[in-house]
Design a protein around this motif. Structure first.
Motif, mmCIF file in Angstrom:
data_model
loop_
_atom_site.group_PDB
_atom_site.id
_atom_site.type_symbol
_atom_site.label_atom_id
_atom_site.label_comp_id
_atom_site.label_asym_id
_atom_site.label_seq_id
_atom_site.Cartn_x
_atom_site.Cartn_y
_atom_site.Cartn_z
ATOM 1 N N LEU A 244 51.890 65.224 5.565
ATOM 2 C CA LEU A 244 52.492 64.015 6.125
ATOM 3 C C LEU A 244 51.900 63.671 7.487
ATOM 4 C CD1 LEU A 244 56.277 64.455 5.188
ATOM 5 C CD2 LEU A 244 54.655 62.812 4.238
ATOM 6 N N ILE A 245 51.661 64.685 8.316
ATOM 7 C CA ILE A 245 51.029 64.449 9.610
ATOM 8 C C ILE A 245 49.624 63.886 9.409
ATOM 9 C CG2 ILE A 245 50.123 65.570 11.690
ATOM 10 C CD1 ILE A 245 52.472 67.511 11.535
ATOM 11 N N THR A 246 48.920 64.392 8.399
ATOM 12 C CA THR A 246 47.578 63.895 8.091
ATOM 13 C C THR A 246 47.626 62.418 7.700
ATOM 14 O OG1 THR A 246 46.892 66.089 7.325
ATOM 15 C CG2 THR A 246 45.550 64.215 6.629
ATOM 16 N N ILE A 247 48.617 62.053 6.878
ATOM 17 C CA ILE A 247 48.760 60.655 6.465
ATOM 18 C C ILE A 247 49.046 59.761 7.667
ATOM 19 C CG2 ILE A 247 50.183 59.039 5.143
ATOM 20 C CD1 ILE A 247 50.564 61.239 3.073
ATOM 21 N N LEU A 248 49.958 60.197 8.543
ATOM 22 C CA LEU A 248 50.316 59.392 9.713
ATOM 23 C C LEU A 248 49.124 59.210 10.651
ATOM 24 C CD1 LEU A 248 52.414 57.954 11.485
ATOM 25 C CD2 LEU A 248 52.966 60.180 12.495
ATOM 26 N N PHE A 249 48.470 60.312 11.016
ATOM 27 C CA PHE A 249 47.334 60.225 11.931
ATOM 28 C C PHE A 249 46.180 59.465 11.291
ATOM 29 C CE2 PHE A 249 47.777 63.451 15.540
ATOM 30 C CZ PHE A 249 49.152 63.404 15.503
ATOM 31 N N GLY A 250 45.971 59.686 9.991
ATOM 32 C CA GLY A 250 44.916 58.969 9.294
ATOM 33 C C GLY A 250 45.163 57.470 9.292
ATOM 34 N N PHE A 251 46.419 57.077 9.095
ATOM 35 C CA PHE A 251 46.777 55.662 9.121
ATOM 36 C C PHE A 251 46.497 55.051 10.498
ATOM 37 C CE2 PHE A 251 50.137 52.602 10.309
ATOM 38 C CZ PHE A 251 49.803 51.557 9.457
ATOM 39 N N LEU A 252 46.900 55.756 11.558
ATOM 40 C CA LEU A 252 46.666 55.259 12.917
ATOM 41 C C LEU A 252 45.172 55.137 13.205
ATOM 42 C CD1 LEU A 252 49.389 57.278 14.888
ATOM 43 C CD2 LEU A 252 49.477 54.878 14.179
ATOM 44 N N GLN A 253 44.384 56.071 12.688
ATOM 45 C CA GLN A 253 42.936 56.012 12.890
ATOM 46 C C GLN A 253 42.331 54.816 12.154
ATOM 47 O OE1 GLN A 253 41.275 57.788 14.937
ATOM 48 N NE2 GLN A 253 39.143 57.375 14.404
ATOM 49 N N LEU A 254 42.775 54.572 10.928
ATOM 50 C CA LEU A 254 42.246 53.446 10.157
ATOM 51 C C LEU A 254 42.641 52.112 10.790
ATOM 52 C CD1 LEU A 254 42.837 54.695 6.498
ATOM 53 C CD2 LEU A 254 40.645 54.474 7.701
ATOM 54 N N VAL A 255 43.853 52.047 11.344
ATOM 55 C CA VAL A 255 44.284 50.821 12.029
ATOM 56 C C VAL A 255 43.431 50.586 13.270
ATOM 57 C CG1 VAL A 255 46.172 49.782 13.344
ATOM 58 C CG2 VAL A 255 46.635 50.864 11.151
ATOM 59 N N THR A 256 43.049 51.670 13.946
ATOM 60 C CA THR A 256 42.174 51.545 15.118
ATOM 61 C C THR A 256 40.803 51.027 14.723
ATOM 62 O OG1 THR A 256 43.311 53.378 16.219
ATOM 63 C CG2 THR A 256 41.128 52.791 17.044
ATOM 64 N N ILE A 257 40.303 51.488 13.584
ATOM 65 C CA ILE A 257 38.974 51.047 13.111
ATOM 66 C C ILE A 257 39.033 49.614 12.602
ATOM 67 C CG2 ILE A 257 37.161 51.462 11.402
ATOM 68 C CD1 ILE A 257 37.960 54.427 11.450
ATOM 69 N N HIS A 258 40.065 49.303 11.814
ATOM 70 C CA HIS A 258 40.218 47.964 11.220
ATOM 71 C C HIS A 258 41.462 47.328 11.816
ATOM 72 C CE1 HIS A 258 37.129 49.108 8.335
ATOM 73 N NE2 HIS A 258 37.815 50.204 8.074
ATOM 74 N N LEU A 261 44.399 45.761 9.764
ATOM 75 C CA LEU A 261 44.957 46.526 8.658
ATOM 76 C C LEU A 261 46.476 46.619 8.701
ATOM 77 C CD1 LEU A 261 44.275 48.242 6.165
ATOM 78 C CD2 LEU A 261 44.159 50.238 7.685
ATOM 79 N N GLY A 262 47.032 46.739 9.888
ATOM 80 C CA GLY A 262 48.488 46.907 10.000
ATOM 81 C C GLY A 262 49.138 45.821 10.830
ATOM 82 N N ASN A 263 50.100 45.088 10.238
ATOM 83 C CA ASN A 263 50.854 44.106 11.022
ATOM 84 C C ASN A 263 52.015 44.805 11.735
ATOM 85 O OD1 ASN A 263 52.948 44.452 9.092
ATOM 86 N ND2 ASN A 263 52.038 42.851 7.806
ATOM 87 N N GLU A 264 52.838 44.037 12.460
ATOM 88 C CA GLU A 264 53.913 44.636 13.254
ATOM 89 C C GLU A 264 54.924 45.376 12.389
ATOM 90 O OE1 GLU A 264 55.766 41.865 15.826
ATOM 91 O OE2 GLU A 264 53.930 41.414 16.971
ATOM 92 N N VAL A 265 55.215 44.823 11.204
ATOM 93 C CA VAL A 265 56.208 45.462 10.318
ATOM 94 C C VAL A 265 55.692 46.807 9.819
ATOM 95 C CG1 VAL A 265 57.457 45.252 8.137
ATOM 96 C CG2 VAL A 265 57.161 43.236 9.608
#
Length: 368
Positions: A244-258, A261-265
């Protein structure tokens, strides 16, 4: 939103702290070994109830006071976070003081009444029990690490497209509130921290898998089933946490790159979802399994062996919390107050497992 998050976290801490005395083995109370025949002592039971009652009353008072006070004032999220953290640490400090008080009370009671003087202390060893151990294979813990290495490689390919300012911290609303200039190090710093956490999880799994399996001398068959279940569910819980930590950190990294990718919601829902899943999983694990598998239902009917009890190793437990035994090869041992494992501070490797990951994370943060 910050207020809601902290109210949920404080309520969770209250429930868990109030429940701890009843999640432990009957042969343990406030870090003190209770010999067979004394596990249902009325005084010990009363101490457990008083500890839980005080925790609940103080917790409700703190929870309601924080909620009412915060709603009556227009506080910034930073102020709410500061006060919320202060309440959590303050409540945990009170819990520790209460624990030490009842630890001392039971220790004196045990000595004054000379509990277990008429019982033979026995240590049970089952050489075949390792073959029945169902802890997850170590190789499975390499999966989150491989995902992180893949994300580092992908980040390197996207370096030119990344923004000039790299997020280094996210607030309760899911939005970044601290940044660092883009460098080859800063773009992968989050993933490096993730690798340290994953490495620590892997190390904990390996060392707990090698730890000794302690069976109850009076109920060896029952304790064998409970111990094996405890180890199995603990390895699953640890792996789930790492994933789960991997998923969370991975998501934050992908949002930083793109950036789109992630809106406010999504940015708000993702960390909240992570928090809720972790809290629910922790509660299920604690109340389903208990310390050492004490809450696992065992269908085997077994009467206590007369005249025997487990070896009393209170001398190795400082205040019933810190285990210091140079002669025990186990790096991790079962907690005496709480559910899970703690470090054998008598073994040098224990200090490495505890402090090296912390120092590495601090070092990575300082270089940003």
């Amino acid at each position: 939103m910050a207020l809601t998050i902290f109210l949920i976290m404080i309520a969770f801490i209250i429930i868990m702290q109030a429940s701890i005395p009843f999640l432990l083995k009957k042969t343990l109370a406030f870090g003190v070994t209770i010999p067979e025949g004394y596990t249902d002592n009325k005084t010990v039971t009363a101490y457990k109830k008083v500890y839980s009652a005080i925790n609940i009353l103080l917790g409700i008072f703190a929870l309601l006071g924080f909620a009412i006070w915060a709603n009556q004032r227009a506080l910034s999220e930073e102020r709410i976070v500061l006060i919320g953290l202060s309440i959590q640490f303050g409540f945990l400090l009170i819990c520790m003081v209460l624990y030490l008080y009842f630890h001392a009370k039971i220790t004196r009671l045990k000595r004054s009444q000379n509990w277990g003087a008429n019982l033979k202390q026995v240590r049970i060893a089952d050489l075949a029990i390792r073959s029945k151990d169902e802890m997850l294979p170590t190789a499975l813990y390499a999966l989150p690490i491989m995902i992180t290495i893949g994300l580092i490689a992908y980040t390197a390919t996207q370096y030119g497209n990344m923004p000039d300012l790299i997020p280094t911290h996210w607030g309760p609303n899911g939005q970044p509130d601290a940044f660092s200039e883009k460098t080859p190090f800063s773009v992968v710093a989050l993933l490096l921290i993730l690798l340290v956490i994953q490495g620590m999880m892997l190390g904990i799994h390996v060392l707990t898998k090698r730890s000794g399996i302690k069976l109850n001398a009076a109920k060896s068959k029952t304790s064998q089933i409970q111990q094996l279940s405890f180890r199995k569910y603990t390895s699953w819980f640890l792996f789930m946490t790492s994933f789960l930590i991997t998923i969370l950190f991975g998501f934050l990294q992908l949002v930083t790159i793109h950036d789109g990718l992630g809106n406010e919601v999504i940015m708000l829902a993702f960390p909240l979802g992570f928090l809720f899943v972790i809290l629910i999983a922790t509660a299920v694990y604690a109340f389903k399994v208990g310390q050492g598998g004490s809450r696992i239902d065992v269908l085997v009917e077994e009467e206590s062996a007369p005249g025997v009890t487990d070896v009393d190793d209170d001398q190795y437990w400082k205040a019933g919390v810190f285990y210091v035994n140079k002669n025990d090869p186990s790096i991790f041992v079962e907690k005496r107050f709480g559910v899970g494992w703690t470090i054998n501070f008598g073994h040098p490797v224990g200090y490495l497992v505890l402090f090296v990951p912390i120092l590495l994370i601090i070092a990575i943060s300082l270089f940003l």
